[in-house]
Design a protein around this motif. Structure first.
Motif, mmCIF file in Angstrom:
data_model
loop_
_atom_site.group_PDB
_atom_site.id
_atom_site.type_symbol
_atom_site.label_atom_id
_atom_site.label_comp_id
_atom_site.label_asym_id
_atom_site.label_seq_id
_atom_site.Cartn_x
_atom_site.Cartn_y
_atom_site.Cartn_z
ATOM 1 N N ASP A 532 0.824 -1.215 0.000
ATOM 2 C CA ASP A 532 0.000 0.000 0.000
ATOM 3 C C ASP A 532 0.859 1.267 0.000
ATOM 4 N N TYR A 699 -13.593 -1.592 7.485
ATOM 5 C CA TYR A 699 -13.044 -1.202 6.189
ATOM 6 C C TYR A 699 -12.154 0.009 6.418
ATOM 7 N N ARG A 700 -10.915 -0.083 5.944
ATOM 8 C CA ARG A 700 -9.949 0.995 6.205
ATOM 9 C C ARG A 700 -9.188 1.348 4.930
ATOM 10 N N ASP A 703 -7.049 -1.061 2.170
ATOM 11 C CA ASP A 703 -7.542 -2.429 1.979
ATOM 12 C C ASP A 703 -7.596 -2.755 0.480
ATOM 13 N N ALA A 726 -12.781 -7.964 0.105
ATOM 14 C CA ALA A 726 -11.783 -7.035 0.642
ATOM 15 C C ALA A 726 -10.811 -7.787 1.528
ATOM 16 N N GLU A 727 -9.558 -7.330 1.514
ATOM 17 C CA GLU A 727 -8.553 -7.909 2.395
ATOM 18 C C GLU A 727 -7.532 -6.842 2.740
ATOM 19 N N SER A 728 -6.964 -6.940 3.921
ATOM 20 C CA SER A 728 -5.970 -5.977 4.351
ATOM 21 C C SER A 728 -4.632 -6.326 3.706
ATOM 22 N N ARG A 734 -9.485 -7.714 9.840
ATOM 23 C CA ARG A 734 -10.549 -6.868 9.350
ATOM 24 C C ARG A 734 -11.783 -6.935 10.237
#
Length: 789
Positions: A532, A699-700, A703, A726-728, A734
């Motif tokens: 990220d 949710y951040r 992600d 969704a996945e971190s 999560r």
């Protein structure tokens, strides 16, 4: 006393009389403890002549229009600042409310929905502050429109129930414009048109206008650029006087221009630009010098051709800079100059201003000299070719054998400059840009990422060194006036938000309330290998202030430099032209007049303040216009991909959903909160999270997600998405841990609280109905705009 000059053309008198200047009138009003009447001003300045009194009335009206004076209900003139009135520009919002941006700076004032009926986005207004609204923002009341917005309005023409209306393309203008019968100029239903507002809106009526031009069909190729140019009031036409001035120049450098210039035609200067560039501002050459280097940066001498206060100069200043759209440019200078006489094209003589610098083996600038010269570019190279040459491409190395020594020298110098940049901890951004690939019908075939290579950074470091050298020159001469490119440290609010974002990702940044560029660089080094990393860089960029032009040197935070200016692009940036003129003025003072120093000009401080504000505005205007076109084109492209699935990353979290950035294409779309898993979600603004009340799913930012394109609204430039998974990216859980309680700002309402809220809403509605029957508006009632905000 001054001659009367404030009236419009239609009001110009056939006589000239002496009346008090604006400064004299302001001083007279300021000297009194209360507003001053017209008769009192006549008596003070002893204006017995009727013509003088007429002239005074006109000047006072002009000062009213400019917001310098307020005409009170008691028929007297007062100062706005003594009445707690703020002069500013209106900024509309698509949801009906707006903001007033004060001219003197400071926080914007929130303008509620019911105050926006009789104003338009872009109006210059006087506003009175009236406390704060529910979200803690300062709220204002519009007192008067002192200058209606300039420029026409672009929109889409519709016929509904035999009535013509234009819906503005700019969502900040919330009023539809009525078009009376016979004023449509032949426009057909659905076409894009230009409208002139002939009757301003009121509380009870919409604005009325006439169609001045039909631009064409909604989806016509290039229409998005046409709309952006008009919507942002970007000048595109050259004045007749400019055409006359251009006629004086031929296709080659005038013979008299060579006099007094250093001859650099044998120096192997080369230009390195993008594949599709047509105007070449800069040429470079480097060679070893002792235990360091000598660097020549030759910049097109635009100041020789564009003289102060000429028609060319006035048009260039109005534009402020060139505006680059996909496959289209609105240039700051006419093509005869920008792509011809001024452009450092290969194998032709060109006039230039040169920064000749010495740099030691640690990458420090040890000396510099500036002078006008004549040059002849030995090669026109592209970033792609130079990168390939440095990678060992045998054919290209043979083709450019005559400049290989210079290319190798530039690469060697770059390695030292790069190391010096790292040591001073300049902030290194490696964000991905994109470009549109069009077919023959100008429809988008693909959107591709643009990767920077070593050639980009070679030229960047050479330009930075020249910009530092020129800034130091101006800083060392008190009499010299020019604009610095300043970038101030992050504001406290943004810094706090960025630190919270980092903390959520388990990253810390040193520096406390006053971080240095080194602290930011440390963060980028920490995250360089993270999946990220690009998102973190984007958030870091958002935490920064915007760079601007100013006559006061405040340094450049992002580049970690104490002095920085813009010297290297006078073909496309007016501040660079200002700097060239100032350098010539210094040389002229030291060496005396010379044909090579024609165009020299020393700017006074007050003029530089205005120029800095204007050039910063035109730069923002260009950025806004190009961003609007990019968004439109991305939406157009995604219309053909409704139902398609893509990978992406959560780029922003709001109280109404998640913005997802689609990988590689840099396209943002919204997953609305109502389309998330079957749960109620609470927004944590401090940590940028959405948290499920029952599922405790989080949710951040950052992600990784899989989405499907749900719909595209081209008019509003919006893309709606469905979230598939969704996945971190960092392995963060999560799900909110069972042992962890919601913070106060996260806490979901209890059943009792929900019931109380419902009762309160019902009670409020009953009270509103009761007041409506009695013809009153309850004090607690808020506008729709406030609710939606």
């Amino acid at each position: 006393m001054t001659k009367h000059d404030d009236s419009s053309t239609s009001e110009q008198p056939e006589y000239e009389v002496e009346i008090p200047s604006r400064d004299d009138l302001l001083a007279a009003v300021e000297a009194r403890l209360k507003p001053t009447s017209f008769d009192e001003l006549v008596e003070k300045f002893k204006l017995s002549d009727e013509r003088q009194q007429v002239g005074l009335k006109r000047r006072l009206r002009a000062m009213e229009r400019d917001g310098q004076l307020i005409y009170t209900k008691a028929n007297a003139y007062g100062l706005p600042e003594r009445m707690s009135l703020i002069k500013g520009r209106m900024i509309g919002h698509r949801d009906g409310f707006g903001f007033c941006r004060p001219e003197e700076g400071g926080a914007d004032l929130f303008i509620p929905h019911h105050q926006m009926y009789n104003v338009l986005h872009g109006d210059k207004v006087l506003v009175q502050q009236q406390g704060t609204e529910s979200k803690g923002r300062k709220e204002g009341r519009i007192v008067r429109v002192i200058e209606p917005r300039k420029g026409d309005i672009v929109g889409r023409y519709f016929i509904e129930h035999n009535i013509g209306i234009v819906v503005p393309d700019d969502s900040r203008i919330c009023q539809d414009i009525l078009i009376p019968e016979g004023q449509a100029n032949g426009a057909r239903h659905g076409q894009i048109v230009v409208v002139e507002v002939t009757q301003r809106p009121t509380r009870r009526s919409s604005p009325i206008g006439t169609v001045t031009k039909v631009l064409g069909e909604h989806m016509a190729p290039g229409m998005e650029i046409e709309i952006a140019i008009r919507e942002h009031d970007i000048p595109t036409q050259w004045s007749a006087a400019v055409e006359q001035e251009l006629a004086r120049y031929g296709e080659t450098v005038p013979a008299e221009a060579y006099e007094g210039r250093t001859d650099l035609r044998k120096l192997p200067l080369i230009t390195i630009d993008g594949d599709d560039s047509r105007d070449f501002d800069d040429a470079v050459c480097a060679e070893p010098h002792g235990d360091g280097w000598r660097l020549w940066v030759a910049i097109a001498d635009v100041s020789y051709y564009v003289r102060p206060n000429t028609a060319l100069d006035k048009d260039a200043l109005e534009r402020g800079n060139s505006v680059y759209f996909p496959n289209f440019v609105v240039p700051m200078l006419p093509e005869k100059l920008s792509n011809g006489l001024c452009s450092l094209n290969p194998d032709v003589d060109r006039l230039c201003m040169v920064a000749e610098m010495t740099i030691n083996n640690k990458g420090k600038l040890t000396g510099s000299e500036f002078y006008p010269a004549v040059m002849n570019s030995h090669a026109r190279l592209t970033y792609t070719k130079v990168a390939a040459i440095l990678d060992g491409d045998a054919k290209l190395r043979k083709d450019y054998d005559h400049v290989m020594g210079n290319i190798e020298n530039l690469h060697g110098l770059y390695k030292i400059l790069k190391k010096a940049r790292q040591q001073r901890a300049a902030i290194e951004f490696e964000t991905t840009e994109t470009r549109f690939i069009f077919n023959a019908q100008r429809k988008i075939e693909s959107i591709e990422p643009v990767r920077r290579n070593v050639a980009h950074t070679i030229i960047e470091e050479c330009m930075i060194m020249a910009n530092v050298a020129t800034a130091r020159l101006i800083e060392s001469h008190d009499e010299a006036g020019a604009l610095f490119r300043i970038h101030e440290p992050p504001a406290t609010e943004r810094l706090t938000s960025f630190r919270s974002f980092l903390a959520e990702l388990g990253i810390t940044m040193k520096g406390g309330d006053d971080p240095s560029p080194h602290d930011y660089s440390d963060v980028l080094a920490q995250v360089a290998e993270r999946p990220d990393a690009e998102l973190i860089q984007t958030m870091l960029l958002r935490s920064m202030q915007q760079a601007v032009y100013s006559p006061d040197n405040a340094g450049h935070f992002g580049l970690a430099l104490d002095e920085y200016s813009h010297f290297t692009s006078p073909i496309r940036r007016y501040p660079d032209l200002i700097l060239h003129r100032a350098i010539k003025a210094l040389l002229k003072k030291q060496q005396g007049p010379s044909p090579a120093l024609e165009g020299a000009w020393m700017y006074p401080d007050d003029q530089l303040d205005e120029l800095g504000a204007h050039c910063s505005m035109t730069e923002r205007r260009a950025d806004d216009a190009t961003r609007q076109v990019d968004e439109w084109l991305k939406c157009e492209y995604m219309r053909d991909h409704v139902g398609s699935e893509f990978s992406g990353v959560i780029a922003a979290v709001t109280n109404f959903g998640l913005f997802v950035r689609i990988d590689d294409m840099q396209i943002d779309g919204l997953v609305h909160i109502s389309n998330l898993d079957n749960d109620y979600y609470q927004f944590d603004g401090e940590r940028q999270l959405l948290i499920g009340e029952n599922s405790r799913r989080v949710y951040r930012l950052g992600d990784k997600v899989r989405i499907r394109v749900k719909s595209v609204n081209l008019d509003e430039r919006k893309i709606d998405l469905d979230l598939l998974s969704a996945e971190s990216p960092t392995g963060q859980d999560r799900m909110l841990p069972k042992g962890k309680k919601f913070a106060k700002h996260e806490q979901p309402p209890s059943k009792k609280q929900k019931k109380q809220a419902t009762k309160a809403r019902i009670k409020s509605k009953r009270k509103a109905k009761e007041s409506a029957r009695k013809g009153k508006k309850p004090k607690s009632q808020k506008s729709k705009g406030q609710k939606r905000s």
